[in-house]
Scaffold this active site. Structure first.
Site, short mmCIF file in Angstrom:
data_model
loop_
_atom_site.label_atom_id
_atom_site.label_comp_id
_atom_site.label_asym_id
_atom_site.label_seq_id
_atom_site.Cartn_x
_atom_site.Cartn_y
_atom_site.Cartn_z
N LYS A 161 -1.16 7.26 0.23
CA LYS A 161 -2.19 6.70 0.04
C LYS A 161 -3.41 7.16 0.52
CE LYS A 161 0.64 3.51 -1.47
NZ LYS A 161 0.88 3.06 -3.09
N HIS A 195 9.62 6.73 -12.08
CA HIS A 195 8.76 5.43 -11.56
C HIS A 195 8.85 4.70 -12.86
CE1 HIS A 195 5.70 2.85 -10.44
NE2 HIS A 195 5.63 3.41 -9.20
N SER A 222 10.65 0.17 -2.81
CA SER A 222 9.48 0.77 -2.52
C SER A 222 8.46 -0.36 -2.80
CB SER A 222 9.10 1.80 -3.28
OG SER A 222 7.77 2.11 -3.09
#
EC number: 4.1.1.39
Length: 466
Positions: free
Chosen positions: A165, A284, A369
């Site tokens: 991030k 993902h 997550s």
């Protein structure tokens, strides 16, 4: 002419309660909400018809084939407890309706036009039973759980990851630096966020190069195998493959794909390439909540999870049970078993409508997550067990002393939980004590415990059992 034109009720052809399902049938459990005045038998039959051989009127070409051989059949209907107008309709599809090895074709039939059908107010696919004969036409995950452990030389504990991030805006060099610090601090993996592809501020090739440098430098310094999920998702399949090929040339261990936005066709191609070339594949699930969040319409995530195991992926995001994103414990553990295990018994208490036999198709590692930090470690270790990846983005990079200490804090917390579990301690009851004890000899963990001691994401789960 020998055929009677006109519209006839679906249930006359497609509702067959006496039907005995075959081992080769694909079985589906739909949650059906009919329009007022439409009987459940008609609604269930309509679903079976519109997702297989039927159309709205009788056509003369029906006489050119054997409908009995090819039609879907609604063979059982149960009312949903506590819901006045909802029914679980079970539909059996003959295997010949589907192309071998194509998740795309399977979904186009089963969850295609029928979801826009006017006679239904809402429709949700709750579960699918994939027959052994069909499972065997899929390669499945490129490598699976055991091969991944052998490649990484990591055993007896969950793996640790971190999403870098801010997800967008870093230059490639700074991004690679963050990866290096996390890997050097003790994590096994770092990760591209799902929407990091190839934007003006960081083109994919630059990112791949700097991340590869981070991997090799941290491996040399720690003596452990490291990885970074390089997101190969792109606007075209050709571009996606180009990125995967470049990753292989760099010698990195793992690439990544957004399987719902990228599509099942692209995903299966990438999975085949990954097996042929020794790359692990991280998946993902961006966009899943658009499909699976509503309780009465769409498709449950356990169906998307089964589809991914068929299409191919070594890791997939599967909720946390304890973090910031949706996921109830029993339901989550139900589809976690569907991802990892070889044989899963029907268990309605966990939302599993059918017994599923994967006949040695490799397993997929679930990834927890989203909004998790060191205080969650005991619960995560207990809920997910060893064959999982625990991913702390903010929970690593938000550490007051920086990325490497954040990674060290997570690694110490994990090792402490695994050791406590192996000694026979109860992680659910003693979790906080275990973390506190470990923080006495790890200043990094002590600092992390202080920062996140009050953070909780407590909302009622939307995805509950009836």
């Amino acid at each position: 002419v020998g055929f009677k034109a006109g519209v006839k009720e679906y249930k006359l052809t497609y509702y067959t309660p006496e039907y005995e399902t075959k081992d080769t049938d694909i079985l589906a459990a739909f949650r059906v909400t009919p329009q007022p005045g439409v009987p459940p038998e008609e609604a269930g039959a309509a679903v079976a018809a519109e997702s297989s051989t039927g159309t709205w009127t009788t056509v003369w070409t029906d006489g050119l084939t054997s409908l009995d051989r090819y039609k879907g059949r609604c063979y059982n209907i149960e009312p949903v407890p506590g819901e006045a107008d909802q029914y679980i309709c079970y539909v059996a599809y003959p295997l010949d309706l589907f192309e071998e090895g194509s998740v795309t074709n399977m979904f186009t039939s089963i969850v295609g036009n029928v979801f826009g059908f006017k006679a239904l107010r809402a429709l949700r696919l709750e579960d699918l039973r994939i027959p052994v004969a069909y499972v065997k036409t899929f390669q499945g995950p490129p490598h699976g759980i055991q091969v991944e452990r052998d490649k990484l030389n990591k055993y007896g504990r969950p793996l640790l990851g971190c999403t870098i991030k801010p997800k967008l805006g870093l230059s490639a060099k700074n991004y690679g630096r963050a990866c290096y610090e996390c890997l050097r601090g003790g994590l096994d993996f770092t990760k591209d966020d799902e929407n990091v592809n190839s934007q003006p501020f960081m083109r994919w090739r630059d990112r791949f190069l700097f991340c590869a440098e981070a991997i090799y430098k941290s491996q040399a310094e720690t003596g452990e195998i490291k990885g970074h999920y390089l997101n190969a998702t792109a606007g075209t399949c050709e571009e996606m493959m180009k990125r995967a090929i470049f990753a292989r040339e760099l010698g990195v261990p793992i690439v990544m794909h957004d399987y719902l936005t990228g599509g099942f066709t692209a995903n299966t191609s990438l999975a085949h390439y990954c097996r042929d070339n020794g790359l692990l594949l991280h998946i993902h699930r961006a966009m899943h909540a658009v499909i699976d969040r509503q309780k009465n319409h769409g498709m449950h995530f356990r169906v998307l999870a089964k589809a991914l195991r068929m299409s191919g992926g070594d890791h997939i995001h599967a909720g946390t049970v304890v973090g910031k994103l949706e996921g109830e414990r029993d339901i989550t553990l139900g589809f976690v078993d569907l991802l990892r295990d070889d044989f899963i018994e029907k268990d309605r208490s966990r939302g599993i409508y059918f017994t599923q036999d994967w006949v040695s198709l490799p397993g997929v590692i679930p990834v927890a997550s989203g909004g998790i930090h060191v205080w969650h470690m005991p619960a995560l270790t207990e809920i997910f067990g060893d064959d999982s990846v625990l991913q702390f983005g903010g929970g690593t990079l938000g550490h007051p002393w920086g990325n490497a200490p954040g990674a060290a804090a997570n690694r110490v917390a994990l090792e402490a939980c695994v050791q406590a579990r192996n000694e026979g301690r109860d992680l659910a009851a003693e979790g906080n004590t275990i973390i506190r004890e470990a923080s006495k000899w790890s200043p990094e963990l002590a600092a992390a415990c202080e920062v996140w001691k009050e953070i909780k994401f407590e909302f009622k789960a939307v995805d509950t059992l009836d």
